[in-house]
Design a protein around this motif. Structure first.
Motif, PDB file in Angstrom:
ATOM      1  N   GLY A   1       0.818  -1.386  -0.083  1.00 18.76           N
ATOM      2  CA  GLY A   1      -0.179  -0.194   0.029  1.00 18.76           C
ATOM      3  C   GLY A   1       0.841   1.416   0.057  1.00 18.76           C
ATOM      4  N   ASP A   2       2.338   1.154   0.285  1.00 18.73           N
ATOM      5  CA  ASP A   2       2.998   2.232   0.260  1.00 18.73           C
ATOM      6  C   ASP A   2       3.208   2.832  -1.249  1.00 18.73           C
ATOM      7  OD1 ASP A   2       3.075   2.389   2.991  1.00 18.73           O
ATOM      8  OD2 ASP A   2       5.219   1.689   2.949  1.00 18.73           O
ATOM      9  N   TYR A   3       3.293   4.051  -1.371  1.00 16.60           N
ATOM     10  CA  TYR A   3       3.946   4.717  -2.861  1.00 16.60           C
ATOM     11  C   TYR A   3       5.316   4.829  -2.735  1.00 16.60           C
ATOM     12  CZ  TYR A   3       3.511   7.123  -6.941  1.00 16.60           C
ATOM     13  OH  TYR A   3       3.693   7.869  -8.188  1.00 16.60           O
ATOM     14  N   ILE A   4       6.031   4.069  -3.809  1.00 17.84           N
ATOM     15  CA  ILE A   4       7.427   4.278  -3.467  1.00 17.84           C
ATOM     16  C   ILE A   4       8.273   4.406  -5.218  1.00 17.84           C
ATOM     17  CG2 ILE A   4       7.521   2.534  -1.766  1.00 17.84           C
ATOM     18  CD1 ILE A   4       8.509   0.503  -3.620  1.00 17.84           C
ATOM     19  N   VAL A   5       9.453   4.722  -5.040  1.00 17.39           N
ATOM     20  CA  VAL A   5      10.181   4.941  -6.139  1.00 17.39           C
ATOM     21  C   VAL A   5      11.301   3.926  -6.029  1.00 17.39           C
ATOM     22  CG1 VAL A   5      11.467   6.292  -7.696  1.00 17.39           C
ATOM     23  CG2 VAL A   5       9.167   7.213  -6.824  1.00 17.39           C
ATOM     24  N   ALA A   6      11.685   2.971  -6.816  1.00 20.24           N
ATOM     25  CA  ALA A   6      12.805   2.187  -6.694  1.00 20.24           C
ATOM     26  C   ALA A   6      13.400   1.541  -8.035  1.00 20.24           C
ATOM     27  CB  ALA A   6      12.583   0.991  -5.605  1.00 20.24           C
ATOM     28  N   ASN A   7      14.470   1.570  -8.239  1.00 20.87           N
ATOM     29  CA  ASN A   7      14.958   1.288  -9.548  1.00 20.87           C
ATOM     30  C   ASN A   7      14.352   1.780 -10.594  1.00 20.87           C
ATOM     31  OD1 ASN A   7      17.030  -0.203 -10.731  1.00 20.87           O
ATOM     32  ND2 ASN A   7      15.693  -1.991 -11.086  1.00 20.87           N
TER      33      ASN A   7
ATOM     34  N   SER B   1       5.206   7.004   1.492  1.00 17.40           N
ATOM     35  CA  SER B   1       4.155   6.816   2.332  1.00 17.40           C
ATOM     36  C   SER B   1       4.601   6.457   3.690  1.00 17.40           C
ATOM     37  CB  SER B   1       3.112   5.598   1.741  1.00 17.40           C
ATOM     38  OG  SER B   1       2.643   6.077   0.531  1.00 17.40           O
ATOM     39  N   HIS B   2       5.857   6.630   4.131  1.00 20.83           N
ATOM     40  CA  HIS B   2       6.504   6.119   5.153  1.00 20.83           C
ATOM     41  C   HIS B   2       5.968   7.067   6.427  1.00 20.83           C
ATOM     42  CE1 HIS B   2       9.246   4.285   8.182  1.00 20.83           C
ATOM     43  NE2 HIS B   2       9.627   5.070   8.513  1.00 20.83           N
ATOM     44  N   TYR B   3       5.917   8.199   6.129  1.00 17.92           N
ATOM     45  CA  TYR B   3       5.378   9.415   7.177  1.00 17.92           C
ATOM     46  C   TYR B   3       3.876   9.605   6.622  1.00 17.92           C
ATOM     47  CZ  TYR B   3      10.419   9.531   8.410  1.00 17.92           C
ATOM     48  OH  TYR B   3      11.392   9.519   8.584  1.00 17.92           O
TER      49      TYR B   3
END
Length: 305
Positions: free
Chosen positions: A158-164, A204-206
C-alpha cells in the motif's frame, strides 16, 4: 549336347529351390523371434499392470487430489492471515511457502505409493537440489531479499515508492518479486534482489509529505505582493497541514522570470489532489492580481535589405 543343357537346368533349379528354402526358413525364424519378443513384452506389461497398475492409478488419483487440496490450503491460509493481525506484507510470502510445503508432502506420499524409497529420493533430490541451486542462485537471492524486506520493512503493501526507476503503489511482496501498481494501472514485477540493492524512496512512510512547488513571475511584478499572495493562498488551503511553518521565498532570478519556491506539508494520501488544487488556486490568485506569469517565447526579427 542336349543332356548337358538339361543337367545345367537341373543344377540351376536345385540351387534356386535351396535358396528359396533358406529364405523361407530365415523369414520363419524372424517372425517367430518377433512373436516371441512381443509375447514377452505383453507378458511383462500384464505382469506390471497386475502388480503395479493399481498403485499407479491410485498414485495419480492421490496426486490430483493432493494438488487440489494444496490449492485450497493456499486459499484458506490467505483468508486466515487476512483476518488475523499479521503484517499484510507477509501474507503472500507465507501463503506461497505453505503451498510449496503442501505440494512436497503430496509428492512424498505419491513416491511412497509407487514403491520409491523416500531416503533414496531425498539423497537424489539433494544432488539435484545442489545443481538447481547453483543454476538458480539469483532466485534464492531474491528469496533472501524478500525475507529482508519483511524483517526490516523499508516499505509495506500500500506504500507509494520509487525504486530502481519504477514508481507506484506496492501491491504485493511475494517470494521472488515485489509487485508494484503504477499510476497508469500497470502491474510491474521487480525482483526482490533488485529492490534491496537500489535506493528506495518511500513517500508513504510518514503520514505527512512535503509538497514543493516553484512559481515563476515576471521581472516587473511586485515581489513582496507575490510572496504575500502565495503565502495567504497556502494558509487557507484545506490540504495544507503545517500552516504556521509554510516556506515561501525567492529562489532564483532566471533568464525570463523570477522564481518563487514554496514548501508545505500535506497528507501523503492526498498528495496529488493537493498539488493540483494548490497550483490552480495560486494561478487564479496571481491572475486576479494582474501578476504576469511568463513563459518561454521565441522572437523572430526580419532583417531589412
Amino acid at each position: 549336347m542336349t543332356g548337358e543343357v538339361t543337367g545345367a537346368q537341373n543344377v540351376v533349379t536345385n540351387t534356386a529351390s535351396a535358396m528359396s528354402s533358406n529364405a523361407a526358413t530365415t523369414v520363419d525364424r524372424a517372425v517367430t523371434h518377433q512373436i516371441t519378443m512381443t509375447e514377452r513384452i505383453l507378458d511383462k506389461i500384464q505382469h506390471f499392470a497386475e502388480t503395479k497398475g493399481l498403485d499407479i492409478v491410485m498414485a495419480i488419483v492421490v496426486l490430483v487430489i493432493g494438488y487440489i487440496v494444496s490449492r485450497e490450503i493456499k486459499v484458506w491460509t490467505r483468508n486466515i492471515l487476512k483476518r488475523s493481525n499479521i503484517d499484510p506484507n507477509a501474507i503472500g510470502f507465507i501463503t506461497e511457502i505453505v503451498y510449496f510445503i503442501s505440494l512436497l508432502f503430496v509428492m512424498t506420499i505419491v513416491f511412497g505409493m509407487l514403491g520409491i524409497s523416500t531416503s533414496s529420493l531425498i539423497a537424489a533430490l539433494g544432488g539435484i537440489g545442489l545443481a538447481i541451486g547453483l543454476a538458480l542462485k539469483d532466485n534464492f537471492s531474491n528469496v533472501a531479499s524478500g525475507i529482508f524486506i519483511l524483517i526490516f520493512r523499508p516499505f509495506n503493501v500500500g506504500d507509494y515508492i520509487v525504486a530502481n526507476g519504477v514508481e507506484g503503489t506496492v501491491a504485493e511482496i511475494a517470494i521472488i518479486y515485489t509487485k508494484i501498481r503504477t499510476l497508469g494501472n500497470q502491474m510491474i514485477a521487480v525482483p526482490n534482489n533488485t529492490m534491496t540493492s537500489s535506493i528506495i524512496k518511500n513517500y508513504s512512510h510518514y503520514d505527512l509529505r512535503n509538497l514543493e512547488l516553484v512559481f515563476d513571475v515576471g521581472y516587473d511584478s511586485d515581489l513582496r505582493s507575490c510572496l504575500h499572495l502565495i503565502r495567504e493562498e497556502l494558509i487557507k488551503n484545506p490540504y495544507v497541514q503545517d500552516k504556521e511553518q509554510i516556506t515561501v521565498y525567492i529562489s532564483e532570478m532566471a533568464d525570463s522570470s523570477i522564481r518563487i519556491y514554496t514548501r508545505c506539508q500535506v497528507k501523503a494520501a492526498d498528495y496529488f489532489t493537493a498539488r493540483t488544487d494548490i497550483i490552480i488556486a495560486v494561478k487564479e490568485t496571481l491572475d486576479r492580481a494582474g501578476i504576469d506569469i511568463p513563459f518561454p517565447q521565441l522572437v523572430v526579427h526580419q532583417s531589412e535589405k
